[in-house]
Design an enzyme around this catalytic site. Sequence first.
Site, PDB file in Angstrom:
ATOM      1  N   ASN A  75      53.320 -12.860  63.457  1.00 20.60           N
ATOM      2  CA  ASN A  75      54.290 -11.703  63.531  1.00 20.60           C
ATOM      3  C   ASN A  75      54.972 -11.725  62.087  1.00 20.60           C
ATOM      4  O   ASN A  75      55.108 -12.684  61.408  1.00 20.60           O
ATOM      5  CB  ASN A  75      55.420 -12.254  64.520  1.00 20.60           C
ATOM      6  CG  ASN A  75      56.608 -12.729  63.834  1.00 20.60           C
ATOM      7  OD1 ASN A  75      57.617 -12.243  63.172  1.00 20.60           O
ATOM      8  ND2 ASN A  75      56.610 -14.182  64.086  1.00 20.60           N
ATOM      9  N   ILE A  77      57.973  -9.667  61.563  1.00 25.35           N
ATOM     10  CA  ILE A  77      58.928  -8.634  62.281  1.00 25.35           C
ATOM     11  C   ILE A  77      60.099  -8.790  61.004  1.00 25.35           C
ATOM     12  O   ILE A  77      60.726  -7.509  60.787  1.00 25.35           O
ATOM     13  CB  ILE A  77      59.784  -9.255  63.437  1.00 25.35           C
ATOM     14  CG1 ILE A  77      58.905  -9.599  64.442  1.00 25.35           C
ATOM     15  CG2 ILE A  77      61.015  -8.415  63.881  1.00 25.35           C
ATOM     16  CD1 ILE A  77      58.369  -8.362  65.360  1.00 25.35           C
ATOM     17  N   CYS A 135      62.318 -18.691  57.360  1.00 22.28           N
ATOM     18  CA  CYS A 135      61.792 -17.394  57.849  1.00 22.28           C
ATOM     19  C   CYS A 135      60.655 -16.861  56.803  1.00 22.28           C
ATOM     20  O   CYS A 135      61.023 -16.699  55.524  1.00 22.28           O
ATOM     21  CB  CYS A 135      62.574 -16.409  58.089  1.00 22.28           C
ATOM     22  SG  CYS A 135      61.531 -14.817  58.509  1.00 22.28           S
ATOM     23  N   ASN A 199      59.419 -23.577  62.404  1.00 24.84           N
ATOM     24  CA  ASN A 199      59.416 -22.099  62.331  1.00 24.84           C
ATOM     25  C   ASN A 199      57.826 -21.823  62.423  1.00 24.84           C
ATOM     26  O   ASN A 199      57.077 -22.886  62.427  1.00 24.84           O
ATOM     27  CB  ASN A 199      60.238 -21.440  61.107  1.00 24.84           C
ATOM     28  CG  ASN A 199      60.502 -20.149  61.426  1.00 24.84           C
ATOM     29  OD1 ASN A 199      59.894 -19.418  62.074  1.00 24.84           O
ATOM     30  ND2 ASN A 199      61.874 -19.985  61.088  1.00 24.84           N
ATOM     31  N   GLY A 224      52.799 -20.011  68.638  1.00 19.21           N
ATOM     32  CA  GLY A 224      52.024 -20.363  69.967  1.00 19.21           C
ATOM     33  C   GLY A 224      51.308 -21.439  70.086  1.00 19.21           C
ATOM     34  O   GLY A 224      51.409 -22.346  69.091  1.00 19.21           O
ATOM     35  N   GLY A 250      57.320 -25.219  68.719  1.00 18.13           N
ATOM     36  CA  GLY A 250      56.062 -24.941  68.565  1.00 18.13           C
ATOM     37  C   GLY A 250      55.008 -24.753  69.453  1.00 18.13           C
ATOM     38  O   GLY A 250      54.429 -25.903  69.715  1.00 18.13           O
TER      39      GLY A 250
HETATM   40  C1  LIG Z   1      58.360 -12.209  67.537  1.00 18.40           C
HETATM   41  C2  LIG Z   1      59.026 -13.534  66.745  1.00 18.40           C
HETATM   42  C3  LIG Z   1      60.146 -13.424  65.871  1.00 18.40           C
HETATM   43  C4  LIG Z   1      60.714 -14.408  65.508  1.00 18.40           C
HETATM   44  N1  LIG Z   1      61.888 -14.341  65.026  1.00 18.40           N
HETATM   45  C5  LIG Z   1      62.518 -15.348  64.431  1.00 18.40           C
HETATM   46  C6  LIG Z   1      64.015 -15.191  63.970  1.00 18.40           C
HETATM   47  O1  LIG Z   1      64.527 -14.119  63.674  1.00 18.40           O
HETATM   48  N2  LIG Z   1      64.676 -16.505  63.295  1.00 18.40           N
HETATM   49  C7  LIG Z   1      64.052 -17.622  63.561  1.00 18.40           C
HETATM   50  O2  LIG Z   1      64.728 -18.529  63.073  1.00 18.40           O
HETATM   51  N3  LIG Z   1      62.695 -17.784  64.323  1.00 18.40           N
HETATM   52  C8  LIG Z   1      62.010 -16.621  64.566  1.00 18.40           C
HETATM   53  N4  LIG Z   1      60.991 -16.718  65.098  1.00 18.40           N
HETATM   54  C9  LIG Z   1      60.367 -18.166  65.255  1.00 18.40           C
HETATM   55  C10 LIG Z   1      60.297 -18.736  66.589  1.00 18.40           C
HETATM   56  O3  LIG Z   1      62.084 -19.102  66.633  1.00 18.40           O
HETATM   57  C11 LIG Z   1      59.798 -20.113  66.497  1.00 18.40           C
HETATM   58  O4  LIG Z   1      60.392 -21.215  65.625  1.00 18.40           O
HETATM   59  C12 LIG Z   1      58.340 -19.812  66.507  1.00 18.40           C
HETATM   60  O5  LIG Z   1      57.861 -18.824  67.014  1.00 18.40           O
HETATM   61  C13 LIG Z   1      57.542 -21.454  67.060  1.00 18.40           C
HETATM   62  O6  LIG Z   1      57.594 -21.518  68.454  1.00 18.40           O
HETATM   63  P1  LIG Z   1      56.645 -20.927  69.507  1.00 18.40           P
HETATM   64  O7  LIG Z   1      55.248 -21.356  69.041  1.00 18.40           O
HETATM   65  O8  LIG Z   1      57.185 -21.354  70.574  1.00 18.40           O
HETATM   66  O9  LIG Z   1      56.706 -19.613  69.232  1.00 18.40           O
HETATM   67  C14 LIG Z   1      60.379 -15.757  65.630  1.00 18.40           C
HETATM   68  C15 LIG Z   1      59.055 -15.717  66.303  1.00 18.40           C
HETATM   69  C16 LIG Z   1      58.180 -14.635  66.868  1.00 18.40           C
HETATM   70  C17 LIG Z   1      56.880 -14.717  67.667  1.00 18.40           C
END
Ligand SMILES: Cc1cc2nc3c(=O)[nH]c(=O)nc-3n(C[C@H](O)[C@H](O)[C@H](O)COP(=O)(O)O)c2cc1C
Length: 310
Positions: A75, A77, A135, A199, A224, A250
């Site tokens: 992503n 975003i 980020c 992150n 993911g 994570g």
């Molecule tokens: C679409 C998307 C948007 C995200 N936006 C933010 C954000 O605004 N701030 C932040 O600290 N992390 C953001 N993250 C990171 C997630 O909070 C998380 O740290 C990361 O996706 C790893 O966890 P996961 O593998 O369970 O997704 C975002 C992740 C995704 C997929």
Amino acid sequence: MKKINTNNALEIDIGGLKLANPVMTASGTFGYTQECRELISVSELGAVITKSITLQPSPGNRPPRLWETTAGLLNAIGIQNEGLDDFVHSKLPLLKSAGTRIVASIAGVCRQDYEALAKALDATDVDAIEVNISCPNIEHKSPTTLFAQDPYTTSCIIRSVKKQTDKPVIAKLSPNVTDIGLIARAAEKAGADAVSMINTLIGMDVDIARGKPRLGNITGGLSGPAIKPVALAMVWQAYHRVKIPIIGIGGIMSTEDAIAFFLCGASAVQIGTANFVDPAAASNIIRGLRLYLKNRGMKNIRELIGQLKV
Ligand SMILES: Cc1cc2nc3c(=O)[nH]c(=O)nc-3n(C[C@H](O)[C@H](O)[C@H](O)COP(=O)(O)O)c2cc1C
């Protein structure tokens, strides 16, 4: 706000943030709860972490901004959000009515941004502040790419935030570093009440037919299942370097994934990408953890933390 049941085996205190259970939804992956309320009972969650909030509204990066890879999501975003004023006046009342803890995630391009955000949020009823210094999708004025890639800039931001608020402060760290233990130590020394990790990892994918990157921003953040092994290793490394609680993030898709994080030293977990697959993922994990503890005769989730046999 519901009172926390003191007989609850899942209850945990994360640096002053008292949670009914250690399962939260990760920043940027759960909206402001309005979409999910018809699907799950949001009040069951340990906490909801908001999308990172910036001082001014931010349109985010140019599309395409999401790309699904073999075992994860890319992503870029770019912290699209409506800004602080909108958050305080329209998003927060809605979030608070969800009946769970609300952690405000903040992001900025300089120390002053973080200070102003922390000061403004201190005057609200958010339960804690998560400081997103990690980020990969926004440009910073710092000499390094991300504040969380440098122990000095990490400590400057966290120290400044701590001066502005009495609420628990969580430093969200980046995996895009050589030694995350060093950065976690810097955050702890600067006064962070907890660290959350990880992150997303910087990644990209290519459309070979068009000879173009899949994302408009060229690179993005990988999340993911693909990143779970990296996240587990980083939680384990940090566990040996800091005394403050670690929130593991994570690739957590199941109860088993969450248990692995507790064994490696996490005191709580955040669920991110899994929410896009199943909005009930976090609720299912809470139920799964409760059953796991019961089946093993454990009285509290704390009995699991850091119990990896090596
Ligand atoms: C679409 C998307 C948007 C995200 N936006 C933010 C954000 O605004 N701030 C932040 O600290 N992390 C953001 N993250 C990171 C997630 O909070 C998380 O740290 C990361 O996706 C790893 O966890 P996961 O593998 O369970 O997704 C975002 C992740 C995704 C997929």
